[in-house]
Design an enzyme around this catalytic site. Structure first.
Site, PDB file in Angstrom:
ATOM      1  N   ASN A  95      -3.082  -1.808  -6.462  1.00 60.20           N
ATOM      2  CA  ASN A  95      -1.937  -2.093  -7.563  1.00 60.20           C
ATOM      3  C   ASN A  95      -2.136  -3.365  -8.237  1.00 60.20           C
ATOM      4  OD1 ASN A  95       0.156  -2.249  -9.407  1.00 60.20           O
ATOM      5  ND2 ASN A  95       1.727  -1.658  -7.763  1.00 60.20           N
ATOM      6  N   LYS A 152      -0.736  -4.656 -10.784  1.00 58.10           N
ATOM      7  CA  LYS A 152       0.688  -4.893 -11.334  1.00 58.10           C
ATOM      8  C   LYS A 152       0.401  -5.646 -12.777  1.00 58.10           C
ATOM      9  CE  LYS A 152       2.905  -5.217  -6.848  1.00 58.10           C
ATOM     10  NZ  LYS A 152       3.808  -5.546  -6.163  1.00 58.10           N
ATOM     11  N   HIS A 177       7.274   3.037  -8.418  1.00 58.53           N
ATOM     12  CA  HIS A 177       7.234   2.017  -7.919  1.00 58.53           C
ATOM     13  C   HIS A 177       8.567   1.220  -7.828  1.00 58.53           C
ATOM     14  CE1 HIS A 177       6.130  -2.174  -6.730  1.00 58.53           C
ATOM     15  NE2 HIS A 177       5.056  -1.662  -6.270  1.00 58.53           N
ATOM     16  N   GLU A 207       9.211  -1.562  -8.561  1.00 56.07           N
ATOM     17  CA  GLU A 207       9.551  -2.416  -9.442  1.00 56.07           C
ATOM     18  C   GLU A 207       9.677  -2.004 -11.044  1.00 56.07           C
ATOM     19  OE1 GLU A 207       5.769  -4.439  -9.151  1.00 56.07           O
ATOM     20  OE2 GLU A 207       6.525  -5.444  -7.208  1.00 56.07           O
ATOM     21  N   GLU A 225       7.207   2.058   0.691  1.00 58.40           N
ATOM     22  CA  GLU A 225       7.160   0.605   0.312  1.00 58.40           C
ATOM     23  C   GLU A 225       8.422   0.158   0.588  1.00 58.40           C
ATOM     24  OE1 GLU A 225       3.543  -0.399  -2.049  1.00 58.40           O
ATOM     25  OE2 GLU A 225       5.103   0.166  -3.673  1.00 58.40           O
ATOM     26  N   GLY A 236       5.395  -8.175  -1.574  1.00 60.26           N
ATOM     27  CA  GLY A 236       5.085  -9.518  -2.011  1.00 60.26           C
ATOM     28  C   GLY A 236       5.786 -10.703  -1.336  1.00 60.26           C
ATOM     29  N   SER A 269       2.792  -5.907   1.348  1.00 57.15           N
ATOM     30  CA  SER A 269       2.242  -7.043   1.917  1.00 57.15           C
ATOM     31  C   SER A 269       1.042  -6.710   3.230  1.00 57.15           C
ATOM     32  CB  SER A 269       3.277  -7.843   2.950  1.00 57.15           C
ATOM     33  OG  SER A 269       4.177  -8.543   1.893  1.00 57.15           O
TER      34      SER A 269
HETATM   35  P1  PGA Z   1       2.048  -6.451  -2.056  1.00 61.46           P
HETATM   36  O1  PGA Z   1       2.546  -5.332  -3.332  1.00 61.46           O
HETATM   37  O2  PGA Z   1       1.087  -5.855  -1.344  1.00 61.46           O
HETATM   38  O3  PGA Z   1       1.585  -7.572  -3.049  1.00 61.46           O
HETATM   39  O4  PGA Z   1       3.052  -6.680  -1.303  1.00 61.46           O
HETATM   40  C1  PGA Z   1       2.495  -3.982  -2.719  1.00 61.46           C
HETATM   41  C2  PGA Z   1       3.163  -2.993  -3.766  1.00 61.46           C
HETATM   42  O5  PGA Z   1       4.073  -3.405  -4.492  1.00 61.46           O
HETATM   43  O6  PGA Z   1       2.564  -1.909  -4.130  1.00 61.46           O
END
Ligand code: PGA
Length: 253
Positions: free
Chosen positions: A13, A15, A99, A101, A169, A175, A215
């Site tokens: 992803n 983003k 997601h 976010e 997640e 992140g 992560s």
């Molecule tokens: P990350 O994000 O691997 O940077 O923690 C995962 C995600 O939001 O899909």
């Protein structure tokens, strides 16, 4: 059904990252996929601006590309939105919906996420449906209740493999460099599978892939991907560099 009947899926992803100049990273992933495709499925979700060029670069290779969100409607007066049909038209085969976010930044509800997953089905896309608890919810012992509610509200009634993939997640792991322990991941993935079995039946539950996200890095991928009921990973930051993303994909093989 045996666990190994579910082929592992590594999804990247990107983003809101990536310009035209980033395309070589993706091209390197495509170039390396030949040696991986028997053991792992790979999807990359670039920003919409790169979807068509990535779709063209991966055509016929087996690396799938998709959008990071879609609108529930096929077309209409929705400024700034992109429909599932448009993603398919641009060469995408999948879409991430729900997601955290999107849920946080855009106030998306479980009902919104479900409508988007239904749109994905209508357009012939795989929907990667995300769920996961916040830090406060985990600390107050509500993680399973939250995830159960999200699954009940976000998964369409006809959810089934291969067109639906669930991604667990935990919001606090995204992140941050923090991850749950392997035991905590196994417990939540086992719980998610039992919820899916309860609603859709044993066969559907055994076939549906459940990804872990938050992560995932080259140095923890092997342990996470070897955890019971983990059928792959949704990778954010580490998907932007071909070396890291490919190391994670190899860890799944
Ligand atoms: P990350 O994000 O691997 O940077 O923690 C995962 C995600 O939001 O899909």
């Amino acid at each position: 059904m045996a666990k190994n009947a579910r082929k592992k899926l590594i999804a990247g992803n990107w983003k809101m990252n990536g310009l035209a100049a980033s395309a070589p990273e993706f091209v390197r992933v495509v170039g390396a996929y030949q040696g991986l495709k028997d053991s792992v499925d790979v999807m990359v979700f670039p920003p919409f601006t790169l979807l068509t060029s990535f779709g063209t670069a991966s055509r016929g290779v087996g690396v799938l590309v998709g959008g990071q969100d879609c609108h529930a409607k096929a077309s209409g007066a929705h400024t700034g939105d992109v429909s599932a049909e448009m993603i398919a038209d641009a060469g995408g085969q999948a879409v991430i919906v729900g997601h955290s976010e999107r849920r946080t930044d855009h106030g998306e509800t479980d009902a919104d996420v479900r409508a988007k997953a239904e749109a994905a089905r209508r357009a012939g896309l795989v929907a990667v449906i995300c769920v996961g608890e916040t830090k406060e919810q985990r600390e107050s012992g509500e993680a399973k209740a939250v995830v159960s509610r999200q699954l009940a509200g976000s998964l369409p009634d006809d959810a089934a493999a291969p067109h639906v993939v669930v991604a667990y997640e935990p919001v606090w792991a995204i992140g941050t460099g923090l991850t749950p322990t392997a035991e905590e991941i196994a417990e939540m993935h086992g719980f998610i599978r039992s919820e899916i079995v309860g609603r859709f039946g044993a066969d559907a539950g055994a076939k549906m892939r459940i990804l872990y996200g938050g992560s995932v890095k080259p140095d923890n991928a092997k342990e996470i991907l070897a955890t019971a009921d983990v059928d792959g990973a949704l990778v954010g930051g580490a998907s932007l560099k071909a070396d890291d993303f490919l190391a994670i994909a190899r860890a799944a093989g």
